[in-house]
Design an enzyme around this catalytic site. Structure first.
Site, PDB file in Angstrom:
ATOM      1  N   ASN A 130       0.819  -1.220   0.000  1.00 48.48           N
ATOM      2  CA  ASN A 130       0.000   0.000   0.000  1.00 48.48           C
ATOM      3  C   ASN A 130       0.853   1.270   0.000  1.00 48.48           C
ATOM      4  O   ASN A 130       0.524   2.271   0.646  1.00 48.48           O
ATOM      5  CB  ASN A 130      -0.942   0.014   1.209  1.00 48.48           C
ATOM      6  CG  ASN A 130      -2.066  -1.001   1.067  1.00 48.48           C
ATOM      7  OD1 ASN A 130      -2.064  -1.816   0.151  1.00 48.48           O
ATOM      8  ND2 ASN A 130      -3.008  -0.974   1.981  1.00 48.48           N
ATOM      9  N   ARG A 134      -4.782 -13.323  -0.496  1.00 46.18           N
ATOM     10  CA  ARG A 134      -5.894 -13.568   0.419  1.00 46.18           C
ATOM     11  C   ARG A 134      -6.893 -14.537  -0.218  1.00 46.18           C
ATOM     12  O   ARG A 134      -6.755 -14.897  -1.385  1.00 46.18           O
ATOM     13  CB  ARG A 134      -6.556 -12.233   0.772  1.00 46.18           C
ATOM     14  CG  ARG A 134      -5.672 -11.361   1.655  1.00 46.18           C
ATOM     15  CD  ARG A 134      -6.190  -9.944   1.788  1.00 46.18           C
ATOM     16  NE  ARG A 134      -5.978  -9.176   0.569  1.00 46.18           N
ATOM     17  CZ  ARG A 134      -6.171  -7.847   0.487  1.00 46.18           C
ATOM     18  NH1 ARG A 134      -6.568  -7.168   1.547  1.00 46.18           N
ATOM     19  NH2 ARG A 134      -5.956  -7.219  -0.654  1.00 46.18           N
TER      20      ARG A 134
END
Length: 669
Positions: A89, A222
């Site tokens: 990020n 994920r």
């Protein structure tokens, strides 16, 4: 009093402005005047506090937010730890950019030191193979994968590139010794990018958001981030490669292939429509048809066929956005338009770097045209086997050796009649695989469709293949050839030939030598008219049927000869014939061969051709095993005498009648 009140209002107003911005917008959108301000210095103190001693920063922090005394103490206590430190990020990357921007206006040494410490963190976090993990020090789980997700690795590479190129983008320039390390790290990163570019059927495409740090294969993130090709992440990778000055041939090939793939997978006629609540939050996303919509790309595409898919947290693929729940549907970016920048800049990049001419020259003029390498990852002279063959000299006076690196090469390969004296040498039999899936009904061109199905076709004389797996992967669907040979003086050494019906077409009037090979199939899986010697081979039957179907020329002294070999079968196979005559003059002989119990006592079949019992020559000598039953063989077959068996030598079967002092083609393989 009035002046103080005005100042307080102004300060609060300015502070409100920076708090209203995201940290990323504050870093990138603030002008030089702001970076020269006291307010910027106060934010810088926060940035320094958040930096861990290892050099990196945690993610998703609004660094401009004022800190209480307790929060500052807590951050000081965390400095010795590496808690939360990452490049995910845009963490670490954004803080380094901030420090560079403020150092340009307020050259304080502590800003420079923190920037250099961040740089050291990036260098230390790199894997030996050139990739970067999502978190360093390493965390368990998917965070150890090489991470292109959200442009993490590309951001790092861009920092290194600006510094090594001395572009002036960063106001802080490292020492010369560090610059050498940066250059090496960048080059290793490019190498990793090239190695991880995914191939479909031997063709380079794009990248996955994450790749395994050891195998480099696409990896899972994920639960809803399954291994897949990514339109978003691939775009920034390509733009990075396009920014390299004087790009290498592998970089050019990578960019050109990715550009072609992005063009193929763009989605037209579809638009994302959003519904917002009163606070500006997305509460619904739907995809609507719109002929005028600008192109989109899917965030996740299946590795095999580029089909877009979507996932909830249960990890189950869906093929429509409206099939997943509101939380993931509305809270995740499933489509992107970022590849539009690649398409926009590509033609100019091609022209500026003379790409088309250089790629043509590379294919036509390898460094050593008699020794070339094929590698799927772009590190060889060619990335496909057929390209190497197509660019080989015709009728050369010496051997051309094509070394094939490990990989699965999903391509039909043809050695044309003029491609004589070629050696195809695999890196390893188990891991250098040539595969394709054509079969009779798929080809569908009439009664001779079988002969159009081979994965590898050899029409040229003086050919050798070593250390390869050659496979027809169509399955048990009828005639499907893996290897077809119709030429003379052909040696297949230490290879695996995999298929079902008609695996090996060993034909023509020439001579062929199969040494130390594994050959499997179902029906007639070794067939044709060649004179062929099978030495120390394992012949594996996958179904109750026939091993050979020779069509030997009546004038040939020998047909198929199996010597010192082994006949094996799948567990449920127990009725296999040694052969049947495709043509009535078939010749097939087994010598010193171990035969499993799956071989029928009668051994041979006449293919409902009674006349073949008089013209075919089916014989054996000194075989062994439960499948060797000489007393029960068909009476029209033959058991050779010792003197007759002595005729089946290498020289007699594969040589010619003219004596020569030269080393024969079948020797020293």
């Amino acid at each position: 009093m009035y002046i103080s009140l005005v100042c307080l209002i102004l300060v609060q107003g300015i502070q409100a402005q920076i708090l209203d911005k995201s940290w990323k917008d504050l870093v990138t959108d603030s002008d030089t005047q702001w970076y020269a301000s006291m307010e910027a210095r106060e934010v810088a103190e926060n940035v320094l506090l958040y930096q861990r001693d290892i050099g990196g920063w945690p993610k998703n922090i609004q660094m401009q937010k004022p800190l209480t005394a307790d929060e500052k103490k807590e951050l000081m206590d965390l400095k010795l730890t590496a808690k939360g430190v990452t490049t995910d990020n845009e963490a670490t990357f954004q803080e380094m950019l901030f420090l560079s921007n403020i150092y340009r206006e307020q050259p304080n040494e502590k800003y420079r030191a923190a920037f250099i410490k961040g740089l050291e963190y990036l260098l230390e976090a790199q894997y030996p193979n050139g990739g970067w993990p999502q978190f360093y020090p390493l965390k368990k789980g998917y965070a150890t994968n090489i991470t292109y997700n959200d442009d993490s690795m590309v951001n790092i590479m861009n920092v290194l590139k600006e510094l090594k190129d001395d572009s002036g983008f960063y106001s802080i320039q490292p020492a010369d010794e560090t610059l050498k390390r940066i250059e090496k790290a960048f080059d290793n990163g490019v190498s990793c990018i090239l190695k991880t570019q995914y191939k479909q059927d031997g063709i380079l495409t794009g990248w996955c958001a994450q790749h395994d740090e050891v195998t480099l294969e696409p990896a899972m993130g994920r639960a809803y981030e399954l291994p897949s090709l990514s339109g978003k992440e691939s775009a920034k990778i390509v733009l990075l490669l396009m920014s390299i000055d004087s790009p290498s041939i592998p970089v050019m090939e990578s960019v050109a292939s990715a550009h072609s793939w992005l063009n193929r997978v763009k989605i037209e006629g579809l638009r994302e429509e959003r519904t917002y609540d009163d606070n500006g939050k997305v509460v619904n996303k739907v995809m609507v048809e719109d002929a005028n919509a600008k192109p989109l790309w899917a965030r996740f595409m299946e590795l095999e066929n580029n089909r877009p898919f979507f996932c909830d947290r249960d990890g189950i693929k869906k093929y429509s956005l409206d099939e997943i729940g509101a939380e993931r549907r509305n809270g995740y970016g499933w489509y992107t338009n970022e590849p539009k920048e690649v398409l926009k800049k590509y033609d100019r990049w091609v022209e500026a770097n003379n790409v088309i001419e250089k790629l043509k020259a590379k294919k036509a003029n390898p460094i050593d045209p008699f020794n070339v390498t094929v590698a799927k990852d772009g590190t060889g002279d060619y990335s496909t086997i057929q390209d190497a063959i197509d660019n080989a000299k015709s009728f050369p006076y010496e051997k051309i050796t094509i070394t094939i690196k490990n990989g699965v090469y999903n391509e039909k390969v043809k050695i044309y009649e003029w491609n004589t004296h070629i050696n195809l040498i695999g890196e390893s039999k188990e891991n250098t695989i040539i595969t394709y899936n054509d079969y009779f009904d798929k080809i569908g061109v009439g009664r001779n469709s079988t002969f159009h199905t081979p994965t590898l076709s050899v029409e040229a004389n003086d050919f050798t293949a070593k250390n390869l797996t050659i496979e027809n992967s169509a399955g048990d669907v009828g005639q499907a050839v893996a290897l077809s040979i119709t030429s003379n003086r052909v040696a297949i050494v230490n290879c695996k030939l995999l298929g079902n019906q008609d695996t090996l077409y060993a034909s023509g009037e020439g001579k062929q030598y199969f040494k130390d090979c594994y050959i499997e199939g179902t029906t007639d899986f070794i067939f044709g008219s060649a004179t062929a010697l099978f030495e120390n081979c394992e012949i594996h039957s996958k179904k109750n049927s026939y091993i050979t179907a020779a069509s030997t020329n009546p004038s040939a002294d020998y047909g198929y000869v199996f010597r010192n070999s082994k006949l094996t079968a799948a567990d449920d196979v127990d009725e296999v014939y040694l052969g049947r005559p495709w043509r009535i003059y078939a010749k097939t002989v087994f010598i010193n061969t171990e035969m499993g119990s799956h071989i029928l006592p009668k051994g041979w079949h006449n293919w409902s051709k009674p006349e073949a019992e008089k013209t075919a020559f089916y014989a054996e000598y000194n075989n062994r095993g439960k499948g060797f039953a000489p007393d029960k063989r068909e009476p029209w077959s033959k058991q050779l005498s010792k003197s007759e068996a002595k005729k089946y030598t290498l020289e007699n079967v594969l040589g010619n009648k003219q004596k020569s002092s030269k080393i024969a083609w079948y020797e020293n393989l």
